[in-house]
Design a protein around this motif. Structure first.
Motif, short mmCIF file in Angstrom:
data_model
loop_
_atom_site.label_atom_id
_atom_site.label_comp_id
_atom_site.label_asym_id
_atom_site.label_seq_id
_atom_site.Cartn_x
_atom_site.Cartn_y
_atom_site.Cartn_z
N VAL A 11 0.83 -1.20 0.00
CA VAL A 11 0.00 0.00 0.00
C VAL A 11 0.87 1.25 0.00
CG1 VAL A 11 -1.68 1.34 1.33
CG2 VAL A 11 -1.96 -1.13 1.12
N VAL A 12 1.96 1.23 0.79
CA VAL A 12 2.88 2.37 0.82
C VAL A 12 3.48 2.60 -0.56
CG1 VAL A 12 5.10 3.18 1.71
CG2 VAL A 12 3.42 2.17 3.27
N LYS A 13 3.95 1.52 -1.20
CA LYS A 13 4.55 1.63 -2.52
C LYS A 13 3.55 2.15 -3.55
CE LYS A 13 7.79 0.97 -5.60
NZ LYS A 13 9.02 1.81 -5.61
N ASN A 14 2.34 1.61 -3.54
CA ASN A 14 1.32 2.05 -4.50
C ASN A 14 0.92 3.50 -4.25
OD1 ASN A 14 1.22 -0.39 -5.84
ND2 ASN A 14 -0.42 -1.22 -4.55
N THR A 15 0.91 3.91 -3.00
CA THR A 15 0.56 5.30 -2.67
C THR A 15 1.59 6.26 -3.24
OG1 THR A 15 -0.54 4.60 -0.62
CG2 THR A 15 0.10 6.92 -0.80
N GLN A 53 7.11 16.28 -0.46
CA GLN A 53 6.98 15.31 0.62
C GLN A 53 5.66 15.47 1.36
OE1 GLN A 53 9.57 12.95 -0.30
NE2 GLN A 53 9.09 12.65 1.85
N GLN A 54 5.16 16.72 1.41
CA GLN A 54 3.89 16.97 2.08
C GLN A 54 2.74 16.27 1.36
OE1 GLN A 54 3.42 18.29 4.94
NE2 GLN A 54 1.18 18.25 4.91
N MET A 55 2.77 16.30 0.03
CA MET A 55 1.73 15.63 -0.76
C MET A 55 1.76 14.12 -0.50
SD MET A 55 2.21 17.73 -4.32
CE MET A 55 1.18 16.59 -5.23
N ILE A 56 2.96 13.56 -0.53
CA ILE A 56 3.09 12.11 -0.28
C ILE A 56 2.66 11.77 1.14
CG2 ILE A 56 4.71 10.20 -0.15
CD1 ILE A 56 6.36 11.54 -2.30
N HIS A 57 3.04 12.62 2.09
CA HIS A 57 2.70 12.38 3.49
C HIS A 57 1.18 12.36 3.70
CE1 HIS A 57 2.73 12.69 7.86
NE2 HIS A 57 1.95 13.75 7.76
N GLU A 58 0.49 13.33 3.12
CA GLU A 58 -0.96 13.40 3.29
C GLU A 58 -1.65 12.17 2.68
OE1 GLU A 58 -2.15 17.06 1.58
OE2 GLU A 58 -1.35 18.30 3.21
N GLU A 59 -1.18 11.75 1.52
CA GLU A 59 -1.76 10.58 0.87
C GLU A 59 -1.46 9.31 1.67
OE1 GLU A 59 -4.03 8.95 -2.33
OE2 GLU A 59 -3.62 11.00 -1.71
N LEU A 60 -0.24 9.22 2.18
CA LEU A 60 0.14 8.06 2.98
C LEU A 60 -0.64 7.98 4.28
CD1 LEU A 60 4.03 7.83 2.60
CD2 LEU A 60 2.37 6.07 2.01
N PHE A 119 -3.60 9.10 4.91
CA PHE A 119 -4.98 8.70 4.62
C PHE A 119 -5.06 7.19 4.38
CE2 PHE A 119 -8.29 7.74 1.48
CZ PHE A 119 -9.41 8.22 2.14
N ASN A 120 -4.16 6.66 3.56
CA ASN A 120 -4.19 5.23 3.24
C ASN A 120 -3.76 4.36 4.42
OD1 ASN A 120 -5.10 5.60 0.62
ND2 ASN A 120 -3.04 5.76 -0.23
N MET A 121 -2.81 4.84 5.21
CA MET A 121 -2.37 4.06 6.37
C MET A 121 -3.46 4.01 7.44
SD MET A 121 0.51 2.64 5.89
CE MET A 121 -0.14 2.36 4.23
N ALA A 122 -4.24 5.07 7.57
CA ALA A 122 -5.34 5.05 8.53
C ALA A 122 -6.36 3.97 8.16
CB ALA A 122 -6.01 6.42 8.59
N ASN A 123 -6.55 3.78 6.86
CA ASN A 123 -7.47 2.73 6.40
C ASN A 123 -6.84 1.34 6.48
OD1 ASN A 123 -9.52 4.56 5.73
ND2 ASN A 123 -8.63 4.95 3.72
N THR A 124 -5.56 1.25 6.20
CA THR A 124 -4.88 -0.05 6.19
C THR A 124 -4.66 -0.58 7.60
OG1 THR A 124 -3.75 0.54 4.14
CG2 THR A 124 -2.84 -1.29 5.40
N LEU A 125 -4.18 0.28 8.49
CA LEU A 125 -3.90 -0.15 9.86
C LEU A 125 -5.13 -0.09 10.75
CD1 LEU A 125 -0.48 1.68 10.40
CD2 LEU A 125 -0.90 -0.63 9.56
N GLY A 126 -6.18 0.55 10.25
CA GLY A 126 -7.43 0.59 10.98
C GLY A 126 -8.26 -0.66 10.71
#
Length: 441
Positions: A40-44, A61-68, A70-77
């Protein structure tokens, strides 16, 4: 010096017989979960680069951080992957832990050991929880480190991960205890599998049948406010938790209470389970006719409903074809009862036994069918008094279908509103009883 009969030594010995379950749990949570997180990190990152390139933006890096984040909250949640892995581990752990109850030789062996039944149950039960919690927590920590190493962790992600860990444990306990109960009520692994299917699908089926018959026979039946989702299902509770933003604590409490109730029932069945039940289809003789009748009735009514839909049977107009429906219900009652009795006895001759069960199931199915056909409850004839009416909601036809094509209703903040939410918020007309002055005028 620790005694061989001590609790910790008993748990250690039990774990030696469950190594392959530990391996499955470790593979699921310490391997699959972190690998999925890394993907998921790689695809993001790839997706962020593609978006920036497509719109001519400078990737930061801010753009990547915000996208990561969001996706990590869904993946680890709370996620579908963890729910599936949790279900698999819970069922395997419960069935493997208490599988000795399927064999009379193993029961005699365990009964000959200087360990009380209560202590043995506690050892197996607690080990079944540990072999989920330890791998899951380990995999979660590894996944968080992977996300953090790529700049995808903040307070929101940690909160989502902690919340998911808590609710998934409650969900695991429900499925785990449900599987234990299935083992306690059955005598071999095949019937245990059928029992698990019944536990998971029975309420879905009953609600579907009731909903279908209301829609078929009641002229004024409306789907508005009628929910076909089960109440006593950990899967539905978990789904409600994910899709709720206000009642999460209440839903988590329901999951936990439901799991504890299943645990109590399972332990009572364990204490009362006779040793000679090993290898049989059902553990307790008293449950055989009850289970048979409760299975045959909805199955026969479902078959009748499907035939009615196939032949376009309409009881509100001509009513032609009703005998096809009745014949189907009767046929399924007879065949279904015979098949279940064959499973009970592991003998084809069992199809001719317990004819009284066929009569009971047939009478009850007929009463339910006639209850809908002749509206015993007065559903269609009911007219509320004016003083009893608090509100009336007018909902446009094909509301949900129009939303699929972009014509649905949306709230002021732009979020989609369901049919029921729309009616409750915007088109409820309040009615009150007229005052004496209004009557005089």
């Amino acid at each position: 010096m620790m005694s061989k009969s001590s609790f910790l030594v008993s748990m250690k010995e039990n774990n030696k017989r469950r190594l392959w379950v530990w391996v499955i749990s470790m593979l699921a949570f310490v391997l699959v979960f972190p690998v999925y997180t890394a993907l998921v990190v790689k695809n993001t990152i790839i997706h962020s680069e593609w978006i920036a390139e497509s719109y001519g933006l400078k990737l930061t890096q801010q753009m990547i951080h915000e996208e990561l984040v969001f996706n990590m909250a869904n993946t680890l949640g709370v996620s579908a992957l963890i729910a599936v892995l949790t279900t698999i581990v819970a069922i395997i752990s419960a069935v493997q832990g208490f599988s000795y109850l399927y064999s009379r030789k193993k029961i005699d062996f365990y009964m000959g050991m200087p360990v009380k039944r209560k202590k043995r149950f506690l050892n197996i039960w607690l080990n079944g929880i540990l072999l989920y919690v330890i791998p899951y927590l380990s995999g979660l920590l590894i996944s968080i480190l992977i996300a953090a190493g790529n700049g995808g962790v903040d307070g929101e992600v940690l909160y989502a991960a902690a919340t998911a860990f808590g609710i998934n444990i409650c969900f695991y306990l429900c499925v785990y205890h449900m599987a234990i109960l299935a083992v306690m009520l059955t005598g071999n692994i095949v019937i245990t599998g059928f029992a698990l299917l019944v536990f998971g699908l029975y309420e879905f089926g009953v609600r579907f049948v009731l909903y279908g018959y209301k829609e078929l026979f009641f002229r004024y039946f409306s789907s508005y406010g009628n929910d076909k989702s089960p109440i006593l299902s950990p899967f539905v509770m978990l789904f409600d938790f994910v899709n709720s933003s206000h009642d999460r604590l209440f839903i988590a409490a329901k999951l936990l209470i439901f799991g504890l109730v299943l645990l109590v029932i399972s332990y009572v069945c364990y204490k009362k389970r006779p040793a000679e039940a090993a290898g049989k289809a059902m553990t307790f003789a008293i449950t055989k006719p009850i289970v048979k009748v409760l299975l045959v009735i909805p199955l026969s009514l479902l078959a009748g409903f499907l035939v009615a839909e196939t032949i376009n049977y309409d009881p509100l107009t001509t009513g032609e074809g009703i005998w096809y429906v009745i014949f189907t219900i009767a046929l399924v009652v007879v065949v279904g009862s015979a098949m279940i009795q064959v499973i009970y006895e592991f003998d084809i001759k069992g199809a001719l036994h317990k004819k009284s069960h066929i009569v009971v199931a047939g009478v009850l199915a007929a009463l339910i069918f006639m209850g809908f056909r002749y509206d015993f409850t007065g559903y269609d004839s009911y007219i509320p008094k004016q003083k009893d009416i608090e509100s009336i909601a007018f909902v446009p036809d094909y509301y949900e279908n129009s939303a699929m094509y972009g014509n649905g209703r949306f709230d002021q903040d732009g979020s989609y509103m369901s049919e029921q939410e729309y009616a409750d918020k915007y088109i409820c007309l309040l009615y009150t009883s007229p005052s004496p002055r209004d009557v005089e005028e």
